[in-house]
Design a protein around this motif. Structure first.
Motif, PDB file in Angstrom:
ATOM      1  N   SER A  17       0.722  -1.246   0.004  1.00 45.91           N
ATOM      2  CA  SER A  17       0.040   0.090  -0.029  1.00 45.91           C
ATOM      3  C   SER A  17       0.805   1.262   0.138  1.00 45.91           C
ATOM      4  N   LEU A  19       0.299   3.999   0.624  1.00 40.69           N
ATOM      5  CA  LEU A  19       0.077   5.049   1.786  1.00 40.69           C
ATOM      6  C   LEU A  19       1.553   5.110   2.533  1.00 40.69           C
ATOM      7  N   ASP A  44      -4.405   3.740  -2.007  1.00 37.84           N
ATOM      8  CA  ASP A  44      -5.372   4.537  -1.176  1.00 37.84           C
ATOM      9  C   ASP A  44      -5.833   5.637  -1.643  1.00 37.84           C
ATOM     10  N   HIS A  75      -8.036   1.557  -4.134  1.00 36.13           N
ATOM     11  CA  HIS A  75      -8.907   1.566  -3.187  1.00 36.13           C
ATOM     12  C   HIS A  75      -9.591   3.034  -2.787  1.00 36.13           C
ATOM     13  N   PRO A 150     -11.230   2.110   7.695  1.00 37.41           N
ATOM     14  CA  PRO A 150     -10.149   2.834   6.753  1.00 37.41           C
ATOM     15  C   PRO A 150      -9.877   4.296   7.245  1.00 37.41           C
ATOM     16  N   GLY A 151      -8.919   4.709   6.647  1.00 38.91           N
ATOM     17  CA  GLY A 151      -8.595   6.002   7.144  1.00 38.91           C
ATOM     18  C   GLY A 151      -6.899   6.092   7.246  1.00 38.91           C
ATOM     19  N   GLY A 154      -1.200   1.560   9.728  1.00 37.23           N
ATOM     20  CA  GLY A 154      -0.621   1.272  10.801  1.00 37.23           C
ATOM     21  C   GLY A 154      -1.355   0.739  11.906  1.00 37.23           C
ATOM     22  N   ASP A 184      -7.314  -5.928   3.422  1.00 36.85           N
ATOM     23  CA  ASP A 184      -6.132  -4.763   3.722  1.00 36.85           C
ATOM     24  C   ASP A 184      -6.389  -4.299   5.372  1.00 36.85           C
ATOM     25  N   GLY A 186      -3.577  -3.921   8.788  1.00 34.72           N
ATOM     26  CA  GLY A 186      -2.758  -4.749   9.902  1.00 34.72           C
ATOM     27  C   GLY A 186      -2.164  -5.686   9.579  1.00 34.72           C
ATOM     28  N   GLY A 206       1.174  -2.007   4.278  1.00 38.38           N
ATOM     29  CA  GLY A 206       1.523  -0.723   4.176  1.00 38.38           C
ATOM     30  C   GLY A 206       2.569  -0.700   5.056  1.00 38.38           C
ATOM     31  N   SER A 207       2.492  -0.341   6.393  1.00 35.96           N
ATOM     32  CA  SER A 207       3.499   0.176   7.265  1.00 35.96           C
ATOM     33  C   SER A 207       4.555  -1.141   7.459  1.00 35.96           C
TER      34      SER A 207
HETATM   35  C1  DX5 Z   1      -6.530   2.120   5.369  1.00 38.36           C
HETATM   36  C2  DX5 Z   1      -5.722   1.548   4.103  1.00 38.36           C
HETATM   37  C3  DX5 Z   1      -4.918   0.428   4.166  1.00 38.36           C
HETATM   38  C4  DX5 Z   1      -3.588   0.690   4.736  1.00 38.36           C
HETATM   39  C5  DX5 Z   1      -2.759  -0.290   5.248  1.00 38.36           C
HETATM   40  O1  DX5 Z   1      -7.467   3.020   5.170  1.00 38.36           O
HETATM   41  O2  DX5 Z   1      -6.827   1.003   3.312  1.00 38.36           O
HETATM   42  O3  DX5 Z   1      -4.572   0.019   2.586  1.00 38.36           O
HETATM   43  O4  DX5 Z   1      -2.660   1.527   4.038  1.00 38.36           O
HETATM   44  O5  DX5 Z   1      -1.756   0.034   5.886  1.00 38.36           O
HETATM   45  P1  DX5 Z   1      -1.339  -0.890   7.172  1.00 38.36           P
HETATM   46  O6  DX5 Z   1      -0.762  -2.278   6.283  1.00 38.36           O
HETATM   47  O7  DX5 Z   1      -0.207  -0.356   7.528  1.00 38.36           O
HETATM   48  O8  DX5 Z   1      -2.324  -1.316   8.077  1.00 38.36           O
END
Ligand code: DX5
Ligand code: ZN
Length: 227
Positions: A17, A19, A44, A75, A150-151, A154, A184, A186, A206-207
């Motif tokens: 991701s 983001l 995202d 997304h 979502p938002g 991490g 998607d 965590g 993502g993170s």
């Molecule tokens: C949250 C996003 C995710 C997010 C995932 O709103 O849709 O795609 O970036 O990031 P991690 O993997 O850090 O939870």
């Protein structure tokens, strides 16, 4: 159009991701993820209305299209996805996922995504029951199960996603649907394999992926053992 088939049995595709990417060095971060084995890229898009955060839109998606040939899965965490479909098609996105909780009408929006040459996806939040998306399962090529609200990146994985993934896999077999199951939020070395075993085809991370010193190792851990 650049898309993926169902992964091999016991494996999942891995979608970083963006983001969590370093936007001061987006090209080198994307190149590095591609070199580390990413299968597709997760974009995202947030509008500050459907979710309490603003990220980026078609302009950045178009820039990512120019720096990578991987499938791009956008997304859309936006209230009115229906007003922006053409813009994402022009940006060169391959998959476009809308939220069941948002305001756009679902069936015409999915149909228009297909008309524009993209793969339609439908996403649901952790608090939204799976029943709410059942009427559209035969019209989508992706179901995106949110394992966080979502938002923001991490956040901690919500295990409510695991039952939804298993049920989506059961329904796909029982009713002959065609979607890929995407999860998607965590995702890490513990939750990723749990989702894969529950039947997820795509793991978004993502993170945990961007924060790695060895991204290749983490991607292959998420992908799962070779068949
Ligand atoms: C949250 C996003 C995710 C997010 C995932 O709103 O849709 O795609 O970036 O990031 P991690 O993997 O850090 O939870
Ligand atoms: Zn996402």
């Amino acid at each position: 159009m650049n898309w993926l088939p169902r992964p091999a049995e016991g494996q999942a595709w891995v979608a970083p991701s963006l983001l969590s990417a370093d936007f001061t060095a987006l090209k080198s971060d994307v190149d590095d993820m591609v070199a580390a084995g990413a299968d597709l890229l997760h974009l995202d898009v947030m509008d500050g209305h459907f979710v309490p955060n603003i990220s980026f839109g078609p302009f950045i998606c178009k820039a990512v299209r120019q720096i990578s040939d991987l499938p791009l899965d956008a997304h859309l965490m936006i209230s009115h996805a229906d007003q922006y479909l053409e813009a994402f098609a022009k940006a060169g996105v391959d998959g476009l996922t809308i939220h069941i909780e948002a305001e756009a009408e679902i069936a015409p929006t999915l149909a228009r995504i297909v008309e524009l040459g993209m793969k339609p996806g439908l996403s649901l939040n952790p608090d939204t029951p799976l029943e709410s998306i059942l009427p559209w399962l035969d019209q989508v090529e992706l179901v995106l199960v949110m394992s966080v609200q979502p938002g923001f990146g991490g956040q901690k994985f919500n295990p409510v996603a695991l039952d939804k993934i298993s049920e989506l896999q059961r329904l796909r077999e029982a009713e002959g649907h065609n979607y890929l199951i995407n999860v998607d939020g965590g995702i890490n070395d513990v939750t990723g394999p749990q989702c894969r075993q529950a039947g997820a085809d795509i793991l978004v991370s993502g993170s945990w992926l961007f924060g790695a010193t060895d991204r290749r190792e983490r991607i292959s851990l998420l992908r799962g053992p070779n068949p």
